[in-house]
Design a protein around this motif. Structure first.
Motif, PDB file in Angstrom:
ATOM      1  N   GLU A  47     -28.446  37.091  -4.820  1.00  0.00           N
ATOM      2  CA  GLU A  47     -27.939  35.756  -5.150  1.00  0.00           C
ATOM      3  C   GLU A  47     -29.026  34.928  -5.799  1.00  0.00           C
ATOM      4  O   GLU A  47     -30.213  35.177  -5.577  1.00  0.00           O
ATOM      5  CB  GLU A  47     -27.483  35.046  -3.867  1.00  0.00           C
ATOM      6  N   THR A  48     -28.615  33.943  -6.569  1.00  0.00           N
ATOM      7  CA  THR A  48     -29.583  33.027  -7.155  1.00  0.00           C
ATOM      8  C   THR A  48     -30.215  32.219  -6.033  1.00  0.00           C
ATOM      9  O   THR A  48     -29.513  31.689  -5.166  1.00  0.00           O
ATOM     10  CB  THR A  48     -28.883  32.069  -8.146  1.00  0.00           C
ATOM     11  N   SER A  49     -31.523  32.146  -6.049  1.00  0.00           N
ATOM     12  CA  SER A  49     -32.216  31.427  -4.982  1.00  0.00           C
ATOM     13  C   SER A  49     -31.858  29.937  -5.009  1.00  0.00           C
ATOM     14  O   SER A  49     -31.769  29.337  -6.078  1.00  0.00           O
ATOM     15  CB  SER A  49     -33.727  31.590  -5.162  1.00  0.00           C
ATOM     16  N   PRO A  50     -31.645  29.360  -3.826  1.00  0.00           N
ATOM     17  CA  PRO A  50     -31.359  27.920  -3.798  1.00  0.00           C
ATOM     18  C   PRO A  50     -32.620  27.072  -4.021  1.00  0.00           C
ATOM     19  O   PRO A  50     -32.531  25.859  -4.188  1.00  0.00           O
ATOM     20  CB  PRO A  50     -30.800  27.702  -2.388  1.00  0.00           C
ATOM     21  N   LYS A  51     -33.784  27.710  -4.032  1.00  0.00           N
ATOM     22  CA  LYS A  51     -35.037  26.961  -4.206  1.00  0.00           C
ATOM     23  C   LYS A  51     -35.119  26.399  -5.623  1.00  0.00           C
ATOM     24  O   LYS A  51     -34.674  27.041  -6.582  1.00  0.00           O
ATOM     25  CB  LYS A  51     -36.234  27.876  -3.946  1.00  0.00           C
ATOM     26  N   PRO A  52     -35.712  25.221  -5.775  1.00  0.00           N
ATOM     27  CA  PRO A  52     -35.751  24.585  -7.102  1.00  0.00           C
ATOM     28  C   PRO A  52     -36.904  25.096  -7.961  1.00  0.00           C
ATOM     29  O   PRO A  52     -37.834  25.746  -7.460  1.00  0.00           O
ATOM     30  CB  PRO A  52     -35.974  23.114  -6.749  1.00  0.00           C
ATOM     31  N   LEU A  53     -36.828  24.781  -9.256  1.00  0.00           N
ATOM     32  CA  LEU A  53     -37.978  24.979 -10.143  1.00  0.00           C
ATOM     33  C   LEU A  53     -38.973  23.876  -9.791  1.00  0.00           C
ATOM     34  O   LEU A  53     -38.619  22.690  -9.815  1.00  0.00           O
ATOM     35  CB  LEU A  53     -37.547  24.886 -11.607  1.00  0.00           C
ATOM     36  N   LEU A  54     -40.177  24.245  -9.430  1.00  0.00           N
ATOM     37  CA  LEU A  54     -41.105  23.280  -8.826  1.00  0.00           C
ATOM     38  C   LEU A  54     -41.645  22.247  -9.809  1.00  0.00           C
ATOM     39  O   LEU A  54     -42.027  22.578 -10.931  1.00  0.00           O
ATOM     40  CB  LEU A  54     -42.283  24.036  -8.197  1.00  0.00           C
TER      41      LEU A  54
END
Lengths: 44, 333
Positions: A30-37
């Motif tokens: 799955e696409t990670s829910p973490k943002p582009l920092l």
């Protein structure tokens, strides 16, 4: 003749196993829910 | 009984011997791939670089500039691209976010990089999922961020996102880095006119407003990568970069002004975590390319030898195969 059948069986099982493993592949995940920092992280 | 056992051993010997090349040349190229949902970040720092203050339009030495680079696999996009491309594809949405010594944004460059999950060769989808740099549609004809699995000792074509060009990155030798054997690659991008970033650090200044003054941005860099060849993953990177604004009315009569000049290196804690990650991933690749194929081959040879030995023993004269059991005759008194 028996030896030939035994060898053919071994070869067929090897082919079937490799074809099965490669056909199954791996799940896409799955696409990670973490943002582009946009801040500097303190540690990895 | 011995003959039966030797036939079973023969079947196992053929199985193992066949598995060896099948694993290396059929299974490995199909199983080794970059996961579509990968998420990774890296922090790079330039100590004592020169940075342009857009308020005063003066270049000055600052203590540090930090680059935060994030790669995020877009699984939904990769599934859509795979439908038209007919192969396993990875779509990376990335952001290089550059932060000044005061913690404020200096520049940011978002990218979309689309590539073959197995070979890392670039893929060129059109429309919604097209590859981009800073919002502009581009075409990459080389690798970016990662080398292919089983990297070779040769030059590769590498895409430069700032200049939007693909140029060779040269293999410069084999080194040892933190206990890992690595290939060292270096690329030099000569001075080139490049687009201004869409997001500027000062409000009111846009690429369009700068372009109207006739001022242009120029860039050169020396890019260095230490690549672990089994996984193709860079374990360390450096860049010696110079950015200038040239000409036009914006510079107040000056010929050129340095926007950024510095030596960017990966931060120590990220080097350690990257090396640890690559070391663990390396084991999986080596398992498929070396340990399992050689293990199967050796096992196949041993099983064949055992099978032949059993077969020979069963045929040895004077040592007949297990005699058929006879039912005892009923004894009549």
């Amino acid at each position: 003749m028996r030896a030939l059948i035994a060898a053919a069986t071994g070869l067929a099982v090897a082919l079937a196993l490799v074809l099965t493993i490669t056909a199954m592949g791996s799940p896409p995940g799955e696409t990670s829910p973490k943002p582009l920092l946009t801040t500097v992280p303190k540690h990895p | 009984m011995r003959r039966k056992a030797s036939l079973i051993l023969l079947a196992l010997a053929v199985f193992c011997t066949a598995m060896s090349p099948l694993m290396r040349w059929y299974a490995f190229p199909r199983l080794a791939k970059i996961p579509a949902g990968q998420y990774q970040n890296a922090v790079l720092e330039a100590k004592n670089p020169t940075l342009l203050d857009y308020g005063s339009m003066q270049s000055k030495k600052v203590s540090k500039v930090t680059v935060v680079q994030t790669l995020k696999g877009n699984v939904e996009a990769s599934e859509q691209v795979e439908k038209s491309a007919g192969r396993d594809v990875v779509v990376w949405d990335s952001l290089s976010y550059i932060v000044g010594p005061d913690g404020k944004m200096v520049s940011q460059v978002p990218e979309r990089y689309v590539f073959d999950a197995h070979s890392q060769a670039p893929v060129h989808p059109t429309g919604k999922y097209a590859e981009t740099v800073d919002g502009d549609k581009v075409r990459r004809d080389g690798i970016e961020f990662k080398w292919p699995f089983l990297t070779e000792k040769r030059d590769y074509e590498y895409y430069d996102a700032q200049a939007r060009v693909t140029r060779p990155i040269h293999y410069k030798g084999t080194r040892t880095f933190r206990g890992l054997k690595v290939y060292y690659f270096e690329q030099t991008i000569p001075w080139m006119k490049v687009p201004l970033p869409r997001t500027m650090p000062v409000k009111g200044i846009t690429p369009e407003s700068v372009a109207k003054t006739g001022t242009t941005r120029w860039y050169t860099t020396v890019r260095k990568f230490w690549v672990e060849p089994v996984t193709g993953a860079p374990v360390y990177g450096e860049e010696i970069q110079h950015n200038e604004l040239r000409g036009g009315t914006l510079l107040g009569g000056r010929d050129r002004v340095t926007v950024f000049a510095g030596h960017v290196k990966m931060r120590e804690d990220y080097i350690r975590s990257t090396v640890a990650l690559v070391k663990s991933n390396r084991v999986l690749v080596v398992l498929l390319t070396s340990y399992l194929p050689w293990g199967f081959l050796v096992a196949g040879a041993l099983l064949l030898a055992l099978s032949l030995w059993l077969e020979a023993r069963s045929r040895r004269p004077g040592e007949p195969e297990a005699a058929p059991a006879h039912e005892p005759e009923p004894v009549s008194a």
